[in-house]
Design a protein around this motif. Structure first.
Motif, mmCIF file in Angstrom:
data_model
loop_
_atom_site.group_PDB
_atom_site.id
_atom_site.type_symbol
_atom_site.label_atom_id
_atom_site.label_comp_id
_atom_site.label_asym_id
_atom_site.label_seq_id
_atom_site.Cartn_x
_atom_site.Cartn_y
_atom_site.Cartn_z
ATOM 1 N N ASP A 79 29.583 46.890 24.757
ATOM 2 C CA ASP A 79 30.294 48.143 25.041
ATOM 3 C C ASP A 79 31.790 47.989 25.267
ATOM 4 O O ASP A 79 32.476 48.976 25.467
ATOM 5 C CB ASP A 79 29.697 48.797 26.289
ATOM 6 N N ARG A 80 32.294 46.755 25.330
ATOM 7 C CA ARG A 80 33.697 46.469 25.659
ATOM 8 C C ARG A 80 34.052 47.066 27.014
ATOM 9 O O ARG A 80 35.117 47.648 27.207
ATOM 10 C CB ARG A 80 34.671 46.994 24.612
ATOM 11 N N ALA A 81 33.124 46.959 27.970
ATOM 12 C CA ALA A 81 33.318 47.524 29.298
ATOM 13 C C ALA A 81 32.825 46.542 30.347
ATOM 14 O O ALA A 81 32.017 45.668 30.063
ATOM 15 C CB ALA A 81 32.556 48.835 29.421
ATOM 16 N N ILE A 82 33.344 46.704 31.580
ATOM 17 C CA ILE A 82 32.854 45.935 32.715
ATOM 18 C C ILE A 82 32.502 46.914 33.830
ATOM 19 O O ILE A 82 32.980 48.043 33.848
ATOM 20 C CB ILE A 82 33.887 44.895 33.214
ATOM 21 N N GLU A 83 31.662 46.480 34.760
ATOM 22 C CA GLU A 83 31.240 47.339 35.869
ATOM 23 C C GLU A 83 32.426 47.770 36.723
ATOM 24 O O GLU A 83 33.426 47.073 36.812
ATOM 25 C CB GLU A 83 30.262 46.584 36.765
ATOM 26 N N GLN A 84 32.256 48.890 37.404
ATOM 27 C CA GLN A 84 33.320 49.396 38.270
ATOM 28 C C GLN A 84 33.550 48.520 39.487
ATOM 29 O O GLN A 84 34.626 48.553 40.072
ATOM 30 C CB GLN A 84 33.002 50.819 38.708
ATOM 31 N N ALA A 85 32.567 47.725 39.894
ATOM 32 C CA ALA A 85 32.717 46.860 41.069
ATOM 33 C C ALA A 85 33.498 45.595 40.744
ATOM 34 O O ALA A 85 33.762 44.788 41.624
ATOM 35 C CB ALA A 85 31.344 46.495 41.624
ATOM 36 N N LEU A 86 33.879 45.445 39.478
ATOM 37 C CA LEU A 86 34.599 44.257 39.043
ATOM 38 C C LEU A 86 36.007 44.619 38.610
ATOM 39 O O LEU A 86 36.287 45.759 38.267
ATOM 40 C CB LEU A 86 33.852 43.597 37.873
ATOM 41 N N GLU A 87 36.884 43.643 38.639
ATOM 42 C CA GLU A 87 38.252 43.866 38.169
ATOM 43 C C GLU A 87 38.676 42.734 37.244
ATOM 44 O O GLU A 87 38.129 41.644 37.288
ATOM 45 C CB GLU A 87 39.222 43.977 39.346
ATOM 46 N N ARG A 88 39.656 43.035 36.429
ATOM 47 C CA ARG A 88 40.239 42.039 35.533
ATOM 48 C C ARG A 88 41.395 41.373 36.243
ATOM 49 O O ARG A 88 42.159 42.015 36.937
ATOM 50 C CB ARG A 88 40.757 42.704 34.265
ATOM 51 N N ARG A 89 41.501 40.083 36.032
ATOM 52 C CA ARG A 89 42.578 39.311 36.631
ATOM 53 C C ARG A 89 43.102 38.354 35.580
ATOM 54 O O ARG A 89 42.326 37.829 34.791
ATOM 55 C CB ARG A 89 42.001 38.507 37.799
ATOM 56 N N ALA A 90 44.390 38.123 35.574
ATOM 57 C CA ALA A 90 44.935 37.134 34.637
ATOM 58 C C ALA A 90 44.279 35.791 34.917
ATOM 59 O O ALA A 90 44.032 35.454 36.081
ATOM 60 C CB ALA A 90 46.436 37.026 34.804
ATOM 61 N N PRO A 91 43.953 35.017 33.881
ATOM 62 C CA PRO A 91 43.374 33.687 34.114
ATOM 63 C C PRO A 91 44.294 32.859 35.000
ATOM 64 O O PRO A 91 45.514 32.995 34.972
ATOM 65 C CB PRO A 91 43.264 33.094 32.727
ATOM 66 N N ASP A 92 43.709 31.993 35.804
ATOM 67 C CA ASP A 92 44.454 31.141 36.717
ATOM 68 C C ASP A 92 45.385 30.229 35.921
ATOM 69 O O ASP A 92 44.913 29.441 35.104
ATOM 70 C CB ASP A 92 43.480 30.306 37.544
ATOM 71 N N PRO A 93 46.691 30.321 36.131
ATOM 72 C CA PRO A 93 47.613 29.498 35.360
ATOM 73 C C PRO A 93 47.509 28.001 35.687
ATOM 74 O O PRO A 93 47.958 27.168 34.925
ATOM 75 C CB PRO A 93 48.993 30.035 35.743
ATOM 76 N N TYR A 94 46.885 27.677 36.822
ATOM 77 C CA TYR A 94 46.772 26.273 37.208
ATOM 78 C C TYR A 94 45.453 25.642 36.769
ATOM 79 O O TYR A 94 45.249 24.458 36.944
ATOM 80 C CB TYR A 94 46.934 26.129 38.725
ATOM 81 N N ALA A 95 44.556 26.451 36.220
ATOM 82 C CA ALA A 95 43.266 25.934 35.764
ATOM 83 C C ALA A 95 43.414 25.331 34.370
ATOM 84 O O ALA A 95 44.027 25.939 33.504
ATOM 85 C CB ALA A 95 42.236 27.032 35.755
ATOM 86 N N SER A 96 42.873 24.167 34.175
ATOM 87 C CA SER A 96 42.879 23.571 32.837
ATOM 88 C C SER A 96 41.971 24.363 31.935
ATOM 89 O O SER A 96 40.961 24.893 32.352
ATOM 90 C CB SER A 96 42.392 22.123 32.922
ATOM 91 N N ARG A 97 42.326 24.430 30.682
ATOM 92 C CA ARG A 97 41.505 25.145 29.705
ATOM 93 C C ARG A 97 41.226 24.240 28.544
ATOM 94 O O ARG A 97 41.996 23.783 27.852
ATOM 95 C CB ARG A 97 42.183 26.401 29.212
#
Length: 97
Positions: A79-97
């Motif tokens: 659905d390209r949707a997330i639950e209302q109890a959740l929020e989007r956050r920029a990925p942690d810039p200090y986390a290795s990917r």
């Protein structure tokens, strides 16, 4: 684990972690994802949640259980949707990917 729908390969959902620690979940569009966390989740203290292939640091408050992580990824891919109890956050810039 990274996955995307056949009808829209630009949409992406990925999760990393372990059952005993929890999973970091990111959804979005190829080359730009957002970490999905509960509203008001604390960013600290950080723990290493991943395996060698994708080392990632996150707080315990930001992690999801296996079923919850799969549901978040599925909702995004369908659905390209997330639950209302959740929020989007920029990925942690200090986390290795």
């Amino acid at each position: 684990m990274t996955t995307w729908p056949v009808d829209d390969p630009a949409a992406i959902a990925q999760a990393c972690g372990r059952v005993d620690r929890g999973f970091v979940v990111e959804v979005g569009w190829r080359w730009k994802t957002s970490q999905i966390v509960r509203f008001g989740a604390a960013r600290f203290p950080r723990v290493n949640v991943a395996m060698r292939e994708w080392p990632c640091w996150s707080s315990l408050d930001e992690l999801h259980g296996l079923g919850e992580a799969a549901a978040i990824m599925g909702d995004w891919l369908v659905d390209r949707a997330i639950e209302q109890a959740l929020e989007r956050r920029a990925p942690d810039p200090y986390a290795s990917r």
